[in-house]
Design an enzyme around this catalytic site. Structure first.
Site, short mmCIF file in Angstrom:
data_model
loop_
_atom_site.label_atom_id
_atom_site.label_comp_id
_atom_site.label_asym_id
_atom_site.label_seq_id
_atom_site.Cartn_x
_atom_site.Cartn_y
_atom_site.Cartn_z
N HIS A 17 0.86 -1.20 0.00
CA HIS A 17 0.00 0.00 0.00
C HIS A 17 0.89 1.24 0.00
O HIS A 17 1.33 1.70 1.05
CB HIS A 17 -0.93 -0.04 1.22
CG HIS A 17 -1.94 1.07 1.26
ND1 HIS A 17 -3.11 0.99 1.99
CD2 HIS A 17 -1.99 2.29 0.66
CE1 HIS A 17 -3.81 2.10 1.85
NE2 HIS A 17 -3.14 2.92 1.05
N GLU A 200 -11.27 3.25 5.92
CA GLU A 200 -10.25 4.17 6.46
C GLU A 200 -11.02 5.24 7.25
O GLU A 200 -10.88 5.33 8.46
CB GLU A 200 -9.44 4.80 5.32
CG GLU A 200 -8.34 5.75 5.80
CD GLU A 200 -7.60 6.44 4.64
OE1 GLU A 200 -8.16 6.54 3.52
OE2 GLU A 200 -6.46 6.92 4.87
N ASP A 278 1.71 3.97 2.85
CA ASP A 278 0.66 4.82 2.25
C ASP A 278 1.28 6.00 1.48
O ASP A 278 1.43 5.91 0.26
CB ASP A 278 -0.31 5.29 3.34
CG ASP A 278 -1.69 5.62 2.82
OD1 ASP A 278 -1.94 5.44 1.61
OD2 ASP A 278 -2.54 6.05 3.63
N1 ADE Z 1 -4.66 8.76 -1.78
C1 ADE Z 1 -3.43 8.79 -1.29
N2 ADE Z 1 -3.42 8.38 -0.03
C2 ADE Z 1 -4.69 8.06 0.30
C3 ADE Z 1 -5.34 7.56 1.46
N3 ADE Z 1 -4.68 7.29 2.58
N4 ADE Z 1 -6.67 7.37 1.42
C4 ADE Z 1 -7.35 7.65 0.31
N5 ADE Z 1 -6.79 8.12 -0.81
C5 ADE Z 1 -5.48 8.32 -0.81
ZN ZN Z 2 -3.79 4.78 0.57
#
Ligand code: ADE
Ligand code: ZN
Length: 338
Positions: A17, A200, A278
């Site tokens: 990710h 999330e 991320d």
């Molecule tokens: N784009 C980049 N990082 C992200 C995240 N953590 N959640 C959603 N979209 C994203």
């Molecule tokens: Zn992400």
């Protein structure tokens, strides 16, 4: 560095990710702004870093899309990805599955070919230079209409043999997975794997939709699934991989404190959790920093850390023989560091 930190750094791992645009460090942002004659609303690298205080996902996304504006040419995308691969290799990453957001660039008039060819050349270089394999995940921006996702899928057609999967990212709440049911179906019909950010900021219902409507192979984040015990049992039973991002969760206020991060609870519940970065340039650390910070905050033991690394391979889109080889290397490493 503690002994555990040293153990973490050398432990073979995969990153599942990672948004390549989120690996744009302020130094490279300035360099590319200069190279391309693009104005940026910051006077210094320090000023950029100081702006990275977010109270939610949208706060971050606004600054992340603005930062991506310096990326213009094939060389820029190459340099961006090459910097990420070098950093990841130093953290023991031997395989990376990286997301890119084509719409962030094509909507600014940058050709899809410039973006993907720059990334592909850096991927080939990473294999030669660092022995690191990698795969590309084309992510659709969920705040845009599904028709726009279909357009980017059509643009990607000549490169589909070099794209492993599609993903779904950007503003989650208000843009549920069901909005992209048809384009995910089309991607699946083309032989692509499927992943989606879910849970999330969005509710457990979005995780259910990712499973039942999109039929994803992997869930990105998935934190809020923990609110629904029946869903947790189902995810555990099906062996669904969750690509969890501890420092991102902290910076975007998904958790109030890393000391309350659920990573070990996820493992204890039988969930196939992994640790990832991320958007490392924005959230204060790469994958090694994520492992070390959450290990310290939650008091993870070696077995938990090794399990997270194993999950990163079994949850990858690598073929079974490659997964088996990586798992053997983990066991060899663990035996050598007993
Ligand atoms: N784009 C980049 N990082 C992200 C995240 N953590 N959640 C959603 N979209 C994203
Ligand atoms: Zn992400």
């Amino acid at each position: 560095m503690t002994d555990l930190d040293t153990f973490i750094t050398g432990l073979p791992k995969a990153e599942l990710h990672l948004h390549i645009e989120g690996s744009l460090e302020p130094e490279l942002m300035f360099e590319l702004a200069g190279r391309n004659g693009v104005e940026i609303p910051f006077a210094s690298v320090e000023e950029v870093r100081a702006a990275y205080a977010f109270s939610n996902l949208q706060d971050f996304l606004d600054i992340y899309y603005a930062g991506a504006n310096v990326l213009r040419t094939r060389q820029d995308f190459h340099d961006l990805a090459a910097a990420y691969f070098a950093r990841a290799a130093a953290d023991g990453v031997v395989h990376a599955e990286i997301m890119f957001d084509p719409q962030t660039h094509t909507d600014r008039g940058i050709a899809f070919a410039e973006v993907i060819e720059g990334l592909l050349s850096a991927m080939a270089e990473a294999e030669a230079k660092h022995g690191m394999t990698s795969k590309l995940i084309l992510s659709f921006l969920r705040h845009l209409p599904e028709e726009a996702a279909f357009e980017v899928l059509a643009m990607a057609e000549p490169w589909l043999d070099r794209i492993e999967a599609v993903g779904l990212d950007s503003s989650e709440v208000g843009h549920p997975p069901v909005k992209f049911a048809q384009v995910f179906e089309a991607a699946r019909a083309k032989g692509l794997k499927l992943t989606a950010h879910a849970g999330e900021e969005g509710p457990p219902e979005y995780v259910y939709q990712a499973l039942d409507v999109l039929h994803v192979d992997r869930i990105d984040h998935g934190n809020r699934a923990l609110e629904a015990p029946v869903l947790v049992d189902r995810l555990a039973e099906m062996g669904m991989t969750l690509t969890v991002c501890p420092l991102s969760n902290l910076k975007l206020c998904v958790v109030d404190d890393l000391a309350n991060h659920p990573i070990d609870r996820m493992l204890a519940l039988g969930l196939k959790a992994t640790v990832n970065s991320d958007d490392p340039a924005y959230f204060g650390g790469y994958i090694g920093d994520n492992f070390k910070a959450v290990a310290k905050a939650r008091g993870l033991d070696r077995e938990e850390i090794v399990q997270l690394a194993r999950n990163s391979f079994t949850g990858s889109f690598l073929p079974p023989d490659a997964i088996a080889t990586h798992l053997e290397k983990i066991e060899t490493y663990v035996a050598a560091h007993a």
